[in-house]
Scaffold this motif. Structure first.
Motif, PDB file in Angstrom:
ATOM      1  N   VAL A 118       0.864  -1.174   0.000  1.00 15.28           N
ATOM      2  CA  VAL A 118       0.000   0.000   0.000  1.00 15.28           C
ATOM      3  C   VAL A 118       0.911   1.238   0.000  1.00 15.28           C
ATOM      4  O   VAL A 118       1.929   1.251   0.690  1.00 15.28           O
ATOM      5  CB  VAL A 118      -0.923   0.028   1.242  1.00 15.28           C
ATOM      6  N   PRO A 119       0.607   2.272  -0.778  1.00 18.75           N
ATOM      7  CA  PRO A 119       1.445   3.484  -0.812  1.00 18.75           C
ATOM      8  C   PRO A 119       1.680   4.060   0.577  1.00 18.75           C
ATOM      9  O   PRO A 119       0.827   3.943   1.471  1.00 18.75           O
ATOM     10  CB  PRO A 119       0.639   4.447  -1.686  1.00 18.75           C
ATOM     11  N   CYS A 120       2.821   4.723   0.735  1.00 17.06           N
ATOM     12  CA  CYS A 120       3.227   5.228   2.032  1.00 17.06           C
ATOM     13  C   CYS A 120       3.883   6.593   1.871  1.00 17.06           C
ATOM     14  O   CYS A 120       4.690   6.794   0.962  1.00 17.06           O
ATOM     15  CB  CYS A 120       4.198   4.234   2.670  1.00 17.06           C
ATOM     16  N   VAL A 121       3.556   7.537   2.734  1.00 21.14           N
ATOM     17  CA  VAL A 121       4.198   8.847   2.741  1.00 21.14           C
ATOM     18  C   VAL A 121       5.617   8.706   3.293  1.00 21.14           C
ATOM     19  O   VAL A 121       5.838   8.032   4.297  1.00 21.14           O
ATOM     20  CB  VAL A 121       3.397   9.843   3.604  1.00 21.14           C
ATOM     21  N   GLY A 122       6.570   9.339   2.618  1.00 21.05           N
ATOM     22  CA  GLY A 122       7.929   9.375   3.126  1.00 21.05           C
ATOM     23  C   GLY A 122       8.844   8.338   2.523  1.00 21.05           C
ATOM     24  O   GLY A 122       8.509   7.649   1.553  1.00 21.05           O
ATOM     25  N   SER A 123      10.022   8.229   3.122  1.00 20.20           N
ATOM     26  CA  SER A 123      11.079   7.375   2.610  1.00 20.20           C
ATOM     27  C   SER A 123      10.792   5.902   2.843  1.00 20.20           C
ATOM     28  O   SER A 123       9.969   5.526   3.685  1.00 20.20           O
ATOM     29  CB  SER A 123      12.411   7.740   3.267  1.00 20.20           C
ATOM     30  N   GLY A 124      11.530   5.075   2.097  1.00 19.05           N
ATOM     31  CA  GLY A 124      11.446   3.635   2.254  1.00 19.05           C
ATOM     32  C   GLY A 124      12.416   3.140   3.312  1.00 19.05           C
ATOM     33  O   GLY A 124      12.921   3.897   4.143  1.00 19.05           O
ATOM     34  N   VAL A 125      12.709   1.851   3.256  1.00 18.36           N
ATOM     35  CA  VAL A 125      13.525   1.201   4.278  1.00 18.36           C
ATOM     36  C   VAL A 125      14.937   1.779   4.327  1.00 18.36           C
ATOM     37  O   VAL A 125      15.444   2.137   5.389  1.00 18.36           O
ATOM     38  CB  VAL A 125      13.570  -0.318   4.038  1.00 18.36           C
ATOM     39  N   LEU A 126      15.605   1.875   3.182  1.00 19.98           N
ATOM     40  CA  LEU A 126      17.005   2.283   3.150  1.00 19.98           C
ATOM     41  C   LEU A 126      17.208   3.682   3.716  1.00 19.98           C
ATOM     42  O   LEU A 126      18.012   3.883   4.633  1.00 19.98           O
ATOM     43  CB  LEU A 126      17.546   2.222   1.722  1.00 19.98           C
ATOM     44  N   ALA A 127      16.507   4.667   3.172  1.00 18.17           N
ATOM     45  CA  ALA A 127      16.690   6.049   3.632  1.00 18.17           C
ATOM     46  C   ALA A 127      16.297   6.212   5.091  1.00 18.17           C
ATOM     47  O   ALA A 127      16.951   6.946   5.840  1.00 18.17           O
ATOM     48  CB  ALA A 127      15.881   6.995   2.757  1.00 18.17           C
ATOM     49  N   SER A 128      15.238   5.532   5.505  1.00 23.13           N
ATOM     50  CA  SER A 128      14.799   5.636   6.901  1.00 23.13           C
ATOM     51  C   SER A 128      15.865   5.081   7.841  1.00 23.13           C
ATOM     52  O   SER A 128      16.176   5.678   8.879  1.00 23.13           O
ATOM     53  CB  SER A 128      13.480   4.887   7.099  1.00 23.13           C
ATOM     54  N   ALA A 129      16.444   3.934   7.473  1.00 21.74           N
ATOM     55  CA  ALA A 129      17.483   3.325   8.310  1.00 21.74           C
ATOM     56  C   ALA A 129      18.726   4.207   8.355  1.00 21.74           C
ATOM     57  O   ALA A 129      19.312   4.432   9.420  1.00 21.74           O
ATOM     58  CB  ALA A 129      17.824   1.935   7.791  1.00 21.74           C
ATOM     59  N   LEU A 130      19.139   4.720   7.208  1.00 19.26           N
ATOM     60  CA  LEU A 130      20.310   5.602   7.167  1.00 19.26           C
ATOM     61  C   LEU A 130      20.061   6.888   7.943  1.00 19.26           C
ATOM     62  O   LEU A 130      20.949   7.403   8.621  1.00 19.26           O
ATOM     63  CB  LEU A 130      20.669   5.936   5.719  1.00 19.26           C
ATOM     64  N   GLY A 131      18.848   7.419   7.826  1.00 17.25           N
ATOM     65  CA  GLY A 131      18.521   8.658   8.513  1.00 17.25           C
ATOM     66  C   GLY A 131      18.482   8.510  10.021  1.00 17.25           C
ATOM     67  O   GLY A 131      18.698   9.479  10.745  1.00 17.25           O
ATOM     68  N   MET A 132      18.221   7.305  10.502  1.00 16.02           N
ATOM     69  CA  MET A 132      18.177   7.078  11.948  1.00 16.02           C
ATOM     70  C   MET A 132      19.550   6.765  12.521  1.00 16.02           C
ATOM     71  O   MET A 132      19.890   7.192  13.627  1.00 16.02           O
ATOM     72  CB  MET A 132      17.202   5.925  12.263  1.00 16.02           C
ATOM     73  N   ASP A 133      20.363   6.026  11.765  1.00 20.31           N
ATOM     74  CA  ASP A 133      21.675   5.612  12.258  1.00 20.31           C
ATOM     75  C   ASP A 133      22.714   6.689  11.943  1.00 20.31           C
ATOM     76  O   ASP A 133      23.115   6.861  10.788  1.00 20.31           O
ATOM     77  CB  ASP A 133      22.076   4.283  11.626  1.00 20.31           C
ATOM     78  N   LYS A 134      23.148   7.424  12.965  1.00 22.58           N
ATOM     79  CA  LYS A 134      24.032   8.570  12.743  1.00 22.58           C
ATOM     80  C   LYS A 134      25.376   8.174  12.133  1.00 22.58           C
ATOM     81  O   LYS A 134      25.982   8.950  11.390  1.00 22.58           O
ATOM     82  CB  LYS A 134      24.241   9.316  14.059  1.00 22.58           C
ATOM     83  N   ILE A 135      25.859   6.975  12.443  1.00 20.66           N
ATOM     84  CA  ILE A 135      27.142   6.539  11.899  1.00 20.66           C
ATOM     85  C   ILE A 135      27.007   6.200  10.419  1.00 20.66           C
ATOM     86  O   ILE A 135      27.813   6.654   9.586  1.00 20.66           O
ATOM     87  CB  ILE A 135      27.679   5.336  12.696  1.00 20.66           C
ATOM     88  N   ALA A 136      25.984   5.426  10.060  1.00 14.03           N
ATOM     89  CA  ALA A 136      25.754   5.091   8.654  1.00 14.03           C
ATOM     90  C   ALA A 136      25.427   6.343   7.848  1.00 14.03           C
ATOM     91  O   ALA A 136      25.854   6.499   6.694  1.00 14.03           O
ATOM     92  CB  ALA A 136      24.622   4.063   8.536  1.00 14.03           C
TER      93      ALA A 136
END
Length: 355
Positions: A118-136
């Motif tokens: 189902v469509p979703c507002v915002g980023s997918g898995v990759l960008a969300s994970a990178l955006g949360m992990d400050k080191i990555a």
């Protein structure tokens, strides 16, 4: 045309549960305001702090009151386990997951919604994970050639497991970064668990505290700089907003300062030269593309006025929509009112799913 059912997903299992509720309340008001009310039907889905999903009247009550539901009572409804979802999940045409922090902004919910197809507002898995992990995130920014403050990465094992290693670790941090510096858990948002340190004793205490939040820690050099932010909107051809600046009287922009009205001041647009504004906007879009973000992001920078340098701090792939949140204010100052912004974000989510 039939209205699109927008599944507003909020709450969640993180320390930013209450912030998520505040953001959801603002979005819900926009969805029931003309002309959005003619195109969208609001379907609230509330995730309690224990992970239990609630919908219907219970979710609506949390939206209306802004008060989290205690985890030890279900308001007379049948409680759903982590592996069961309300039946009306099937009615959702597009999801708006306004979840902040771990278990919501880090790719976990994005992966679940992707599986739902189902469509979703915002980023997918990759960008969300990178955006949360400050080191990555910082690794992705470095690969994109974006200037950053100096930093050192640390593991929980280095902090806790060997008393002989810990003093050497502190020696290395002092040699590379000096004081002041900031100690941060790698995977927590909204300044949770962050400490500004100026002495060895403070550094040791901050590392111990950060290790209790996350097994990976980042220590960043402190800089004397103005803190500025840029909002990004779009998919493959993202646009940058005007620049905003945050000023405050506290020692740094911590959780209380960020979410308490009157604790900080927003200058929109920021008093900056056109050249610096253009540089920040360009870097914001490069950062957005570096993590493969979609729809929405807020990118934070340090502007070192004494040298003219602009340093990227971080990207937030699901910024807040509270009364003190910069993202919607930046777009309002750029000519996109709140209700129109919510409409655009939903349309961008639909557009990305069609690709």
């Amino acid at each position: 045309m039939a209205k699109l059912n927008v599944g507003l997903l909020f709450g969640g299992r993180s320390g930013e549960h209450e912030v998520s509720i505040s953001s959801a309340r603002a979005i819900a008001r926009a969805l029931v305001t003309a002309p959005n009310t003619e195109n969208y039907a609001l379907r609230p889905f509330y995730i309690q702090k224990d992970g239990c999903w609630q919908t219907g009247a219970i979710a609506q009550q949390v939206l209306e009151t802004g008060i989290p539901l205690p985890v030890d009572e279900s308001m007379g409804a049948t409680r759903l386990s982590l592996w069961q979802f309300p039946s009306d999940v099937a009615d959702v045409d597009v999801w708006f997951p306004i979840l902040h922090g771990p278990n919501g902004e880090d790719g976990t919910i994005q992966g679940l919604l992707k599986l739902m197809q189902v469509p979703c507002v915002g980023s997918g898995v990759l960008a969300s994970a990178l955006g949360m992990d400050k080191i990555a995130m910082k690794s992705a920014f470095a690969q994109a050639g974006l200037s950053q403050v100096d930093y050192v990465t640390v593991t929980r094992t280095e902090v806790w497991s060997n008393p002989c290693v810990f003093p050497k670790l502190c020696d290395r941090i002092e040699a590379v970064l000096g004081y002041p510096c900031f100690v941060k858990p790698a995977n927590l948002g909204s300044s949770v668990g962050i400490a500004k340190v100026r002495t060895r004793a403070q550094l040791e205490a901050a590392l111990d505290s950060a290790a209790s939040y996350d097994r990976r820690i980042i220590v960043e050099a402190g800089v004397t700089a103005r803190e500025v932010e840029c909002a990004v909107l779009g998919n493959d051809q993202p646009k940058a907003s005007v620049i905003g600046e945050i000023t405050y009287s506290s020692d740094f922009y911590d959780y209380e300062t960020k979410y308490t009205e009157g604790k900080s001041r927003h200058l929109i647009p920021a008093p900056l030269s056109s050249e610096v504004v253009a540089q920040i906007q360009d870097m914001a879009i490069r950062a957005f593309k570096a993590v493969d973000a979609a729809g929405i992001a807020r990118v934070d920078f340090f502007y070192v006025e004494s040298t003219g340098k602009v340093l990227i701090n971080e990207i937030n792939t699901m910024p807040g929509f509270t009364a003190t949140s910069m993202y919607p204010m930046l777009w309002a100052a750029s000519g996109i009112p709140f209700a129109d912004l919510i409409d655009r974000l939903i349309q961008l989510g639909l557009e990305r799913s069609q690709e």
